[in-house]
Design an enzyme around this catalytic site. Structure first.
Site, PDB file in Angstrom:
ATOM      1  N   ASP A  68       0.866  -1.181   0.000  1.00 38.36           N
ATOM      2  CA  ASP A  68       0.000   0.000   0.000  1.00 38.36           C
ATOM      3  C   ASP A  68       0.904   1.233   0.000  1.00 38.36           C
ATOM      4  OD1 ASP A  68      -1.908   1.925   0.435  1.00 38.36           O
ATOM      5  OD2 ASP A  68      -2.212   1.402   2.548  1.00 38.36           O
ATOM      6  N   LYS A  70       0.562   3.762  -2.050  1.00 41.00           N
ATOM      7  CA  LYS A  70      -0.236   4.912  -2.534  1.00 41.00           C
ATOM      8  C   LYS A  70       0.524   5.704  -3.597  1.00 41.00           C
ATOM      9  CE  LYS A  70      -3.711   4.847   0.837  1.00 41.00           C
ATOM     10  NZ  LYS A  70      -3.142   4.135   1.963  1.00 41.00           N
ATOM     11  N   GLY A 180     -13.015  -1.702  12.071  1.00 40.07           N
ATOM     12  CA  GLY A 180     -12.482  -1.775  13.432  1.00 40.07           C
ATOM     13  C   GLY A 180     -12.300  -0.379  13.999  1.00 40.07           C
TER      14      GLY A 180
HETATM   15  O1  O7E Z   1      -7.549   2.016  11.124  1.00 38.06           O
HETATM   16  P1  O7E Z   1      -6.678   0.813  11.075  1.00 38.06           P
HETATM   17  O2  O7E Z   1      -5.686   0.745  12.203  1.00 38.06           O
HETATM   18  O3  O7E Z   1      -7.432  -0.463  10.860  1.00 38.06           O
HETATM   19  O4  O7E Z   1      -5.720   0.982   9.786  1.00 38.06           O
HETATM   20  C1  O7E Z   1      -6.264   1.223   8.521  1.00 38.06           C
HETATM   21  C2  O7E Z   1      -5.262   0.916   7.449  1.00 38.06           C
HETATM   22  O5  O7E Z   1      -5.884   1.169   6.198  1.00 38.06           O
HETATM   23  C3  O7E Z   1      -3.999   1.773   7.506  1.00 38.06           C
HETATM   24  O6  O7E Z   1      -2.929   1.006   7.012  1.00 38.06           O
HETATM   25  C4  O7E Z   1      -4.321   2.917   6.563  1.00 38.06           C
HETATM   26  O7  O7E Z   1      -3.158   3.453   5.977  1.00 38.06           O
HETATM   27  C5  O7E Z   1      -5.189   2.209   5.518  1.00 38.06           C
HETATM   28  N1  O7E Z   1      -6.169   3.047   4.811  1.00 38.06           N
HETATM   29  C6  O7E Z   1      -7.077   3.826   5.483  1.00 38.06           C
HETATM   30  O8  O7E Z   1      -7.171   3.790   6.716  1.00 38.06           O
HETATM   31  N2  O7E Z   1      -7.902   4.641   4.763  1.00 38.06           N
HETATM   32  C7  O7E Z   1      -7.908   4.724   3.408  1.00 38.06           C
HETATM   33  O9  O7E Z   1      -8.675   5.475   2.831  1.00 38.06           O
HETATM   34  C8  O7E Z   1      -7.030   3.876   2.708  1.00 38.06           C
HETATM   35  C9  O7E Z   1      -6.233   2.986   3.414  1.00 38.06           C
HETATM   36  C10 O7E Z   1      -5.604   1.922   2.698  1.00 38.06           C
HETATM   37  O10 O7E Z   1      -5.314   0.857   3.163  1.00 38.06           O
HETATM   38  O11 O7E Z   1      -5.443   2.100   1.382  1.00 38.06           O
HETATM   39  C11 O7E Z   1      -5.136   0.986   0.616  1.00 38.06           C
HETATM   40  C12 O7E Z   1      -6.306   0.046   0.514  1.00 38.06           C
END
Ligand code: O7E
Length: 242
Positions: A68, A70, A180
């Site tokens: 990920d 981005k 979560g």
């Molecule tokens: O809230 P948590 O601890 O469950 O973490 C969420 C994870 O998803 C974290 O790694 C964050 O960077 C990612 N994420 C988001 O929270 N929001 C988004 O909009 C996008 C991501 C993400 O994973 O993008 C790739 C799918």
């Protein structure tokens, strides 16, 4: 037909390995690996450990690793990141949809069918509604036109997952973050058409990560129990969605 870079979903959970070091994430993964399908790494861990952390996690836990990172730059820079993930054993890489069709086409070409391209659409934070939500449906159409492996969707906004599924059709994966700690529920993600829930803090910051992972996983397997013989033909459900 696309390759299934993540294999067939079993628990439908992607673990967000967001702790600072390999060792910290490995300690959690040793406990919870049987409850997850895919490991997601993001930029802080890759900065800390170097890109070889992708292969190390894949080989140690025998799970696909989703980078990920981005990707959000001009094409000739984007493709270097895509190749870095492919050459380090990744299964898929996250690319922002707003980079546009030319950059996405170059990313698909660079991926060379060795890794999947998953498009970031709509950020889960409140501010994600300001700029990313208004363009997310158009980006989803583009993802479908380019036959990408999948898209992201906000796991804490199930209605948006359903919208995105209706745009991209049944085949691409939808990875749904925000389950979560950010309020999303695994069962709601799957009901809305998501393929995977991405879960970080709700597992790694739990007092008992195994129990937490198991509860999230089993929340989708709990069927509502219908009480028999309630008066006036009414029924009540126990259990079901958490
Ligand atoms: O809230 P948590 O601890 O469950 O973490 C969420 C994870 O998803 C974290 O790694 C964050 O960077 C990612 N994420 C988001 O929270 N929001 C988004 O909009 C996008 C991501 C993400 O994973 O993008 C790739 C799918």
């Amino acid at each position: 037909m696309q390759k299934t870079f993540f294999g067939s979903p079993r628990t439908h959970i992607i673990f967000a390995a967001d702790l600072e070091t390999y060792d910290q994430n490995a300690r959690v993964l040793e406990q919870v690996h049987e409850h997850i399908d895919v490991i997601k790494v993001n930029t802080p861990l890759v900065f800390h450990e170097g890109p070889s952390v992708i292969r190390r996690l894949q080989e140690t836990f025998q799970k696909p690793v989703f980078a990920d990172l981005k990707v959000a730059d001009v094409p000739h820079t984007d493709v270097k990141i895509v190749r870095m993930v492919a050459d380090n054993g990744g299964a898929a890489v996250m690319v922002h949809g707003f980079v546009g069709p030319d950059a996405l086409i170059d990313c698909v070409e660079a991926a060379n069918d060795e890794i999947g391209i998953i498009m970031q659409l709509e950020l889960t934070n409140p501010g994600g509604k300001v700029f990313t939500a208004p363009i997310a449906n158009d980006l989803a159409k583009l993802a479908a036109d380019l036959n990408l492996y999948g898209t992201q969707a906000p796991g804490n906004r199930p209605d948006r997952i359903a919208d995105i599924r209706s745009i991209i059709g049944p085949d691409p994966v939808i990875v749904c973050c925000g389950v979560g700690a950010q309020g999303g529920k695994h069962q709601s993600v799957l009901d809305a058409g998501g393929t995977y829930s991405i879960v970080g803090r709700a597992i790694y910051a739990a007092d008992d990560p195994v129990a937490a992972a198991k509860n999230i996983r089993l929340s989708k397997e709990k069927q509502p129990v219908v009480m028999p013989a309630l008066a006036h033909g009414q029924s009540a459900a126990i259990g079901g969605q958490k």
